[in-house]
Design a protein around this motif. Structure first.
Motif, PDB file in Angstrom:
ATOM      1  N   LYS A 239       0.775  -1.204  -0.103  1.00  0.00           N
ATOM      2  CA  LYS A 239      -0.114  -0.016   0.253  1.00  0.00           C
ATOM      3  C   LYS A 239       0.863   1.249   0.010  1.00  0.00           C
ATOM      4  N   ARG A 240       2.314   1.126  -0.318  1.00  0.00           N
ATOM      5  CA  ARG A 240       3.141   2.233   0.158  1.00  0.00           C
ATOM      6  C   ARG A 240       4.065   2.157  -1.154  1.00  0.00           C
ATOM      7  N   VAL A 241       3.398   2.063  -2.566  1.00  0.00           N
ATOM      8  CA  VAL A 241       4.113   1.961  -3.711  1.00  0.00           C
ATOM      9  C   VAL A 241       4.391   3.568  -4.081  1.00  0.00           C
ATOM     10  N   ALA A 242       3.635   4.410  -3.790  1.00  0.00           N
ATOM     11  CA  ALA A 242       4.151   5.739  -3.998  1.00  0.00           C
ATOM     12  C   ALA A 242       5.257   6.284  -3.075  1.00  0.00           C
ATOM     13  N   ASP A 243       5.514   5.815  -1.951  1.00  0.00           N
ATOM     14  CA  ASP A 243       6.413   6.321  -1.104  1.00  0.00           C
ATOM     15  C   ASP A 243       7.332   5.434  -1.723  1.00  0.00           C
ATOM     16  N   SER A 244       7.571   4.356  -1.801  1.00  0.00           N
ATOM     17  CA  SER A 244       8.490   3.521  -2.291  1.00  0.00           C
ATOM     18  C   SER A 244       9.380   4.277  -3.433  1.00  0.00           C
ATOM     19  N   VAL A 245       8.325   4.786  -4.347  1.00  0.00           N
ATOM     20  CA  VAL A 245       8.782   5.387  -5.654  1.00  0.00           C
ATOM     21  C   VAL A 245       9.621   6.426  -5.398  1.00  0.00           C
ATOM     22  N   LYS A 246       9.392   7.402  -4.314  1.00  0.00           N
ATOM     23  CA  LYS A 246      10.187   8.482  -3.859  1.00  0.00           C
ATOM     24  C   LYS A 246      11.497   8.015  -3.365  1.00  0.00           C
ATOM     25  N   ILE A 247      11.649   6.838  -2.825  1.00  0.00           N
ATOM     26  CA  ILE A 247      12.724   6.582  -2.215  1.00  0.00           C
ATOM     27  C   ILE A 247      13.967   6.175  -3.317  1.00  0.00           C
ATOM     28  N   MET A 248      13.115   5.331  -4.437  1.00  0.00           N
ATOM     29  CA  MET A 248      13.889   5.060  -5.664  1.00  0.00           C
ATOM     30  C   MET A 248      14.347   6.287  -6.461  1.00  0.00           C
ATOM     31  N   SER A 249      13.654   7.339  -6.527  1.00  0.00           N
ATOM     32  CA  SER A 249      13.935   8.627  -6.974  1.00  0.00           C
ATOM     33  C   SER A 249      15.205   9.380  -6.151  1.00  0.00           C
ATOM     34  N   PHE A 250      15.088   9.167  -5.052  1.00  0.00           N
ATOM     35  CA  PHE A 250      16.015   9.502  -4.075  1.00  0.00           C
ATOM     36  C   PHE A 250      17.424   8.991  -4.426  1.00  0.00           C
ATOM     37  N   PHE A 251      17.324   7.566  -4.611  1.00  0.00           N
ATOM     38  CA  PHE A 251      18.832   6.887  -4.688  1.00  0.00           C
ATOM     39  C   PHE A 251      19.284   7.376  -5.939  1.00  0.00           C
ATOM     40  N   ALA A 252      18.433   7.794  -7.029  1.00  0.00           N
ATOM     41  CA  ALA A 252      18.860   7.947  -8.348  1.00  0.00           C
ATOM     42  C   ALA A 252      19.299   9.435  -8.624  1.00  0.00           C
ATOM     43  N   GLN A 253      18.791  10.147  -7.781  1.00  0.00           N
ATOM     44  CA  GLN A 253      19.246  11.803  -8.217  1.00  0.00           C
ATOM     45  C   GLN A 253      19.700  12.612  -7.052  1.00  0.00           C
ATOM     46  N   ASP A 254      19.707  12.061  -5.560  1.00  0.00           N
ATOM     47  CA  ASP A 254      19.926  13.115  -4.632  1.00  0.00           C
ATOM     48  C   ASP A 254      21.407  12.982  -4.406  1.00  0.00           C
ATOM     49  N   THR A 255      21.962  14.298  -4.220  1.00  0.00           N
ATOM     50  CA  THR A 255      23.505  14.177  -4.180  1.00  0.00           C
ATOM     51  C   THR A 255      24.190  13.361  -2.985  1.00  0.00           C
ATOM     52  N   THR A 256      23.412  13.482  -1.900  1.00  0.00           N
ATOM     53  CA  THR A 256      23.915  13.041  -0.621  1.00  0.00           C
ATOM     54  C   THR A 256      23.861  11.459  -0.997  1.00  0.00           C
ATOM     55  N   ALA A 257      22.670  10.966  -1.470  1.00  0.00           N
ATOM     56  CA  ALA A 257      22.654   9.608  -1.387  1.00  0.00           C
ATOM     57  C   ALA A 257      23.532   8.880  -2.459  1.00  0.00           C
ATOM     58  N   ILE A 258      23.950   9.575  -3.512  1.00  0.00           N
ATOM     59  CA  ILE A 258      24.762   9.219  -4.457  1.00  0.00           C
ATOM     60  C   ILE A 258      26.331   9.077  -3.899  1.00  0.00           C
ATOM     61  N   LYS A 259      26.483  10.058  -3.060  1.00  0.00           N
ATOM     62  CA  LYS A 259      28.011  10.090  -2.512  1.00  0.00           C
ATOM     63  C   LYS A 259      28.033   9.058  -1.404  1.00  0.00           C
ATOM     64  N   ASP A 260      26.764   8.877  -0.593  1.00  0.00           N
ATOM     65  CA  ASP A 260      26.853   7.726   0.316  1.00  0.00           C
ATOM     66  C   ASP A 260      26.984   6.451  -0.346  1.00  0.00           C
ATOM     67  N   MET A 261      26.295   6.236  -1.489  1.00  0.00           N
ATOM     68  CA  MET A 261      26.524   4.671  -2.051  1.00  0.00           C
ATOM     69  C   MET A 261      27.744   4.480  -2.588  1.00  0.00           C
ATOM     70  N   GLN A 262      28.380   5.561  -3.205  1.00  0.00           N
ATOM     71  CA  GLN A 262      29.559   5.504  -3.918  1.00  0.00           C
ATOM     72  C   GLN A 262      29.386   4.202  -5.014  1.00  0.00           C
ATOM     73  N   LEU A 263      30.120   3.216  -4.907  1.00  0.00           N
ATOM     74  CA  LEU A 263      30.048   2.042  -5.927  1.00  0.00           C
ATOM     75  C   LEU A 263      29.258   0.690  -5.328  1.00  0.00           C
ATOM     76  N   TYR A 264      28.829   0.960  -3.996  1.00  0.00           N
ATOM     77  CA  TYR A 264      28.528  -0.076  -3.347  1.00  0.00           C
ATOM     78  C   TYR A 264      27.339  -0.855  -4.136  1.00  0.00           C
ATOM     79  N   ARG A 265      26.576  -0.290  -4.994  1.00  0.00           N
ATOM     80  CA  ARG A 265      25.636  -0.830  -5.980  1.00  0.00           C
ATOM     81  C   ARG A 265      25.854  -0.877  -7.354  1.00  0.00           C
ATOM     82  N   GLY A 266      27.214  -0.823  -7.570  1.00  0.00           N
ATOM     83  CA  GLY A 266      27.419  -0.759  -9.168  1.00  0.00           C
ATOM     84  C   GLY A 266      28.080   0.757  -9.442  1.00  0.00           C
ATOM     85  N   ILE A 267      28.660   0.696 -10.599  1.00  0.00           N
ATOM     86  CA  ILE A 267      29.022   1.891 -11.264  1.00  0.00           C
ATOM     87  C   ILE A 267      27.762   2.685 -11.350  1.00  0.00           C
ATOM     88  N   PRO A 268      27.819   4.004 -10.795  1.00  0.00           N
ATOM     89  CA  PRO A 268      26.465   4.853 -10.809  1.00  0.00           C
ATOM     90  C   PRO A 268      25.895   4.823 -12.308  1.00  0.00           C
TER      91      PRO A 268
END
Length: 443
Positions: free
Chosen positions: A328-357
């Protein structure tokens, strides 16, 4: 900290599709998206990976919740082994997570069982996929609908013992190299080392990623579009096996005993044990870091010979983030997906831990903080990605593999060994391969 991910690596290291073979029975009760989803008021998210990946996710998600206080996230995580067994059990019991890290090798099967939610309606709204190529998004696309956002670029490349080449006085190959170039430098390695070292491991003779590129250079796919048949011809596979038979004859690659010993055991890889300088097994420099002290570098899988050679390389999506249909939280899950895709802080936190960005923006953001090998790794992934995007005659990225793909991949490897050990002729093994593959796929 290399973090390259491919379907070949997922299968070899964790038998990713082995758990998928039981999907039909485990999910029969929830086909079509039935089930209760999480009973908690929190959004539940789960993933697999190393401790470094866990810590990076947790750090990024803490920041996300500070910026989105109405979305509380309950995190669960583990290693890959058993991850999808637990997921299947949760689905059957009506307690599936809202958001999960999804294996590109399994997304088609879960999507077609009605387990995953299509997220196309959010693209351009709450889901910002700016910078993602269509080729990359194909990794999460099933039957024309998007079921997962790729975490990074997975590319088909070789890992190279660069310091070993330099010690032999050999130049590092140009990235626009061909299969003929690979044969030539592999012979040079054997000659210059006094017969002590071979050029490239014979894993190439049975490796999914290498042969898939070779088939695509011939305008053929590994599987048919509907996944019910093999997509390449016997002539193409024969050419491939003949190439590797010649490589063995020329001592350009190690004897089959070394190839066999390295299957499912990276510590026995020919590059790791010093018997070769090139390997198709990208796990040598993977999510857990390097397992050799050699100075490593990277090259694209070779192209066909001649100026008109067709591009066979492609880009896949590393791992995905997917929402479950019962949630029942698909819309919120999508917000998190978008956060990892575009947010500068998230990108720097993840580095290469999920693959080459996955985007050039993200790669530029983390470049300065990488070690030299990571920089070379990311630079080669970027090079391949750009080359593929500019190619005029490149085939679409492969569709997510069908059920039974793991058996086909292993059959390819074992077939190559049968030829290498002289147990079967190429002609005899060709017939056996296609007969068994048809039985597995039901075609």
């Amino acid at each position: 900290m290399g973090h390259q991910i491919s379907r070949r690596t997922l299968f070899r290291t964790a038998s990713g599709l082995a758990v998928a073979g039981t999907l039909g029975g485990a999910l029969s009760a929830c086909s079509g998206g039935t089930g209760a989803g999480s009973t908690s008021s929190d959004l539940t998210m789960t993933w697999w990976g190393s401790d470094d990946r866990h810590n990076a996710y947790k750090k990024a998600l803490k920041y996300f919740q500070e910026k989105n206080p109405k979305i509380k996230i309950r995190e669960t995580y583990s290693g890959y082994e058993g991850f999808f067994d637990k997921f299947n059990t949760n689905i059957a019991g009506g307690s599936a997570p809202d958001l999960l890290q999804m294996d590109t090798a399994l997304v088609a099967q879960y999507a077609r069982k009605g387990v995953l939610a299509p997220i196309d309606e959010y693209v351009g709204e709450s889901l910002d996929l700016t910078g993602f190529s269509k080729t990359l998004l194909a990794a999460g696309t099933v039957d024309g609908k998007l079921y997962g956002v790729p975490s990074g670029i997975g590319v088909n490349q070789l890992t190279v013992n660069r310091s070993g080449l330099e010690e032999l006085g050999l130049e590092f190959p140009d990235p626009e190299w061909t299969w003929t170039d690979l044969r030539k430098i592999s012979q040079d390695v054997h000659k210059k080392s006094g017969g002590k070292v071979h050029g490239v491991d014979d894993v190439g003779g049975g490796a999914l990623q290498a042969f898939e590129v070779f088939a695509r250079e011939h305008g053929q796919t590994f599987f048919s579009d509907d996944g019910k048949k093999i997509g390449f011809t016997a002539d193409t596979l024969q050419q491939w096996w003949e190439y590797w038979a010649e490589m063995r004859k020329l001592n350009a690659c190690p004897p089959p005993a070394i190839t066999s010993a390295a299957h499912n055991d990276l510590t026995k890889n020919a590059v790791v044990i010093g018997k070769a300088l090139f390997t198709f097994d990208i796990g040598v420099y993977g999510a857990g870091g390097s397992i050799t002290d050699a100075q490593l570098d990277f090259l694209p899988t070779p192209q066909g010979d001649g100026s008109g050679a067709r591009e066979g390389n492609f880009v896949n999506g590393g791992v995905l983030l997917s929402a479950t249909k019962a949630s029942k939280r698909v819309a919120d899950s999508v917000k998190i997906m978008s956060f990892f895709a575009q947010d500068t802080t998230a990108i720097k936190d993840m580095q290469l831990y999920r693959g080459i960005p996955p985007t050039e923006k993200a790669r530029n953001l983390i470049a300065s903080g990488l070690n030299e090998t990571d920089k070379r790794n990311m630079a080669m992934a970027d090079y391949i990605s750009k080359r593929v995007s500019k190619a005029a005659d490149v085939l679409p990225a492969p569709a997510p593999p069908p059920q039974g793909a793991d058996q086909i991949w292993d059959l390819l490897f074992q077939s190559n060994l049968a030829v290498a050990f002289g147990k079967k002729s190429i002609k005899a093994q060709l017939g056996e391969f296609f007969d068994q593959a048809a039985g597995v796929l039901g075609g």
